[in-house]
Write a protein that holds these residues in place. Sequence first.
Motif, short mmCIF file in Angstrom:
data_model
loop_
_atom_site.label_atom_id
_atom_site.label_comp_id
_atom_site.label_asym_id
_atom_site.label_seq_id
_atom_site.Cartn_x
_atom_site.Cartn_y
_atom_site.Cartn_z
N LEU A 98 0.83 -1.20 0.00
CA LEU A 98 0.00 0.00 0.00
C LEU A 98 0.87 1.25 0.00
N VAL A 99 1.90 1.25 0.86
CA VAL A 99 2.78 2.42 0.95
C VAL A 99 3.53 2.64 -0.36
N PHE A 100 4.09 1.56 -0.91
CA PHE A 100 4.86 1.70 -2.16
C PHE A 100 3.96 2.19 -3.30
N ALA A 101 2.73 1.67 -3.35
CA ALA A 101 1.82 2.06 -4.42
C ALA A 101 1.52 3.56 -4.33
N ALA A 178 -6.73 -12.26 -4.58
CA ALA A 178 -7.80 -11.99 -5.54
C ALA A 178 -8.58 -10.72 -5.20
N SER A 179 -8.71 -10.42 -3.89
CA SER A 179 -9.41 -9.18 -3.54
C SER A 179 -8.45 -8.10 -3.08
N PHE A 180 -7.24 -8.49 -2.72
CA PHE A 180 -6.29 -7.50 -2.19
C PHE A 180 -5.72 -6.60 -3.29
N TRP A 181 -5.54 -7.16 -4.49
CA TRP A 181 -4.79 -6.43 -5.53
C TRP A 181 -5.38 -5.07 -5.86
N ILE A 182 -6.69 -4.93 -5.65
CA ILE A 182 -7.33 -3.66 -6.01
C ILE A 182 -6.84 -2.52 -5.11
N ARG A 183 -6.43 -2.85 -3.88
CA ARG A 183 -6.03 -1.80 -2.93
C ARG A 183 -4.79 -1.03 -3.41
N PRO A 184 -3.68 -1.71 -3.71
CA PRO A 184 -2.53 -0.93 -4.23
C PRO A 184 -2.86 -0.19 -5.52
N VAL A 185 -3.68 -0.79 -6.37
CA VAL A 185 -4.03 -0.11 -7.62
C VAL A 185 -4.75 1.20 -7.32
N LEU A 186 -5.72 1.15 -6.40
CA LEU A 186 -6.46 2.36 -6.04
C LEU A 186 -5.55 3.40 -5.38
N LEU A 187 -4.64 2.92 -4.54
CA LEU A 187 -3.75 3.87 -3.86
C LEU A 187 -2.82 4.53 -4.86
N PHE A 188 -2.36 3.76 -5.85
CA PHE A 188 -1.53 4.35 -6.91
C PHE A 188 -2.31 5.46 -7.61
N LEU A 189 -3.57 5.17 -7.87
CA LEU A 189 -4.43 6.14 -8.53
C LEU A 189 -4.58 7.39 -7.66
N VAL A 226 8.52 -2.67 -7.26
CA VAL A 226 8.61 -3.01 -5.83
C VAL A 226 7.20 -3.29 -5.29
N THR A 227 6.22 -2.48 -5.71
CA THR A 227 4.84 -2.70 -5.25
C THR A 227 4.36 -4.08 -5.66
N ALA A 228 4.63 -4.43 -6.92
CA ALA A 228 4.19 -5.73 -7.41
C ALA A 228 4.83 -6.85 -6.61
N ILE A 229 6.15 -6.72 -6.39
CA ILE A 229 6.85 -7.75 -5.62
C ILE A 229 6.27 -7.83 -4.22
N ALA A 230 6.05 -6.64 -3.60
CA ALA A 230 5.53 -6.61 -2.24
C ALA A 230 4.13 -7.21 -2.18
N THR A 231 3.34 -6.97 -3.24
CA THR A 231 1.98 -7.52 -3.25
C THR A 231 2.00 -9.04 -3.35
N LEU A 232 2.86 -9.53 -4.25
CA LEU A 232 2.90 -10.98 -4.45
C LEU A 232 3.55 -11.69 -3.27
N GLY A 233 4.56 -11.03 -2.67
CA GLY A 233 5.32 -11.71 -1.62
C GLY A 233 4.76 -11.47 -0.23
N ARG A 234 3.60 -10.86 -0.17
CA ARG A 234 2.99 -10.42 1.07
C ARG A 234 2.78 -11.58 2.04
#
Lengths: 497, 246
Positions: A98-101, A178-189, A226-234
Amino acid sequence: MKLKAFWRENNTLLTVLLILLALGVIGWSTMGTQPFVRTTLSGFTLSALYFMVAAGLTLVFGLMDVLNFSQGSMLMVGAYAGWQFYTNPTFLFGLAPLVFALMAGLAMMAVIHPWVAKWPIPESWQSRLRAGLIVLAVVVGVLAVVGVDFRGLASTAMVATMVAADPLAEATPQEPLASFWIRPVLLFLAGALIAMAQARPGDPTVVVHKDQSRRSAFLVGGLLLVTAIATLGREAAPIAVLSMNGNLRFVLALLAGTLVGAGLGAVIEMTLISPLYVRPLYQIIITMGLAFVISELIQLLWDPLPYAMSRPPAFSQPGKAENIWAFFRGGNTTVDILGVTFPSYRLFIIALGVLMFVALTLTLKYTRLGMIIRAGVQDREMVEALGINVKRIFTLVFSMGTGLAALGGIGAAPFVPVEPVMGDRYLMQGFITVVIGGMGSTTGAAIGALLLGLARAFGDYLALKFSLTPAISEASTVIIMALVLLVRPAGLLGRRD
Amino acid sequence: MTQSQDILLDVSAIHTFIGQFHILEGVSLQVQRNSITVLLGRNGAGKTTTLKSILGLTPPRQGRVLFDGRELQGKRAYDIAAMGIGYVPEHRAIFRNLSVGENLRIAERQKGDLDRKADFIFGLFPDLKRLYKLSGDHLSGGQQQMLAVARALVADNKLLLIDEPSEGLAPILIEQMMEAIRELSATLTVLLVEQNFLMASRLAQFYYIIDDGKSVHCGEMADLVHDEALIHRYLGASVRVEGGGQ
């Protein structure tokens, strides 16, 4: 001849050291070796902690005349972040994407700029558009974190420390990808919307160089990666960290605490401090307010309870090491120093403090950044006139200062309680340290810390011995400050201008 | 006109406020490439503020500044400086807790700037080579002035803004400084503020007179020297005192 010049340049420093030495000799002969050594070492431990808070304070004050009342909170944030990383990093790893996004979004300013600058927007609508963008960003940002159980995630750490037997078993399940990925995307936005507002659509007077756009594009790309890695490696990361060797995990915790402190410092400087350089008083008030906010947030997430962090394995093997070399091989809890049994972890803190002082001194003396800091302390305008972005240097130095305090916090966590009041406690001592040493001087901060730490330790010793109130050692710090200020109103090594 | 090609700096009708004080109330000037132009005027007329406004240290609120064909208004001082403007401020602003070498090195905009320029700089000011390791607070006034000019030469600058280079210097040092600035103008453009009329008149090709925050007169220096009335009206006593020895 050389000696004379050396004396002239360093007379205050040498005088203080000579007085300390004389007091030491008196103390040694009257107290006897063992109590003296024990008390001195305890004093050094405190000195190291005080220095870690004071270093950032004095650096930031010297360069940008900002009194950062949230410096103690940074130590506390470092302690909580490091402790959380060490005991159960699930919370931090859940937060990281979330922070990185958000950061990636915010970094979009120079990338968006060439695109929006030419929009045909009438001048009267520009500010409305900017305000609208920011409101939209806040809405998107809130949507992004809706339903995240921050508190639940944080409290898993408590479980881990309290149960403690098998931290791995406590690694909590997280929200499915499956439901988490939308959060970083929205924060990036959300971040990108703020960046768009900063780029001032339709306003051609803001100039962004081409290479700045290119550099920002690289930065955004890197952050997204980094966001993608952090999301997948969470989910995998906390388990990997917890199954790591405890010492390695501790080193990473030191790093994590420092980075969180430095990152938070950078954000604070850019958003809260930098608009207020023309209003120094507001800066003081805003950092004070921030200290309260951080303390409340921490209580919200972790409850007001004190936590104890366990020492890393390198300092927790039972038994006493005969000497320092034996300790290096055995990793014992305590070390024998001149007949005194002393906790080995405290020696580590002393070493960390000394290391920090040496590193800081060398950085100031020999690096380009250090050169710019020393020059900026004297004349910011001239530094700027040479083509140096002083604003960015300010952010960097502020974040260095908060990072050092955070490192002190996580370093201290294994032997002081991690609790929401630790910030205030160290802030006060840090300020007194800086005032004694002289605002702006790193060596001054070291000397001040040395004086305060030793005064506290010997004050406690005397109070115990003559059954006086322990308040005497707390008062000693203020008494020292008063005495020093009587002789040297600018502090021991302060600038006299 | 082909002349616009030769103009490196074009300031038109800038207004600058410091706090609530309206310091510049319309200063316009043009500086030709590879020339020395001097700003003249009484104390407090706004000469220093003009230099600072060009550099963005006191950004003008109105008006336009063009440097090398690019607009400067709205840019931060460090960006403006990095476009190729060197600044030698009044009172020199040497960094006292940096050594002479560090005072030069801090002005690098790219790694190796100083090494590339070292021969040129030490050729102009041989003393600085000897003083390289000395701390900035041990320098004499003349040495400080040399260092301040040298510092502005480290990066690849096209324009130098020099504020009162002769201030507080002994006559022989003024002579040296003039020689150095003249040598510089072969490759650089110089905009100078100078109270010492004698020095200004011997150095500059063009002049602008600033009075009460406005640019009121300009022309070729060679003409001004003979225009007693103009000198008397705008520059008054300062000229007679300092230029009187001639």
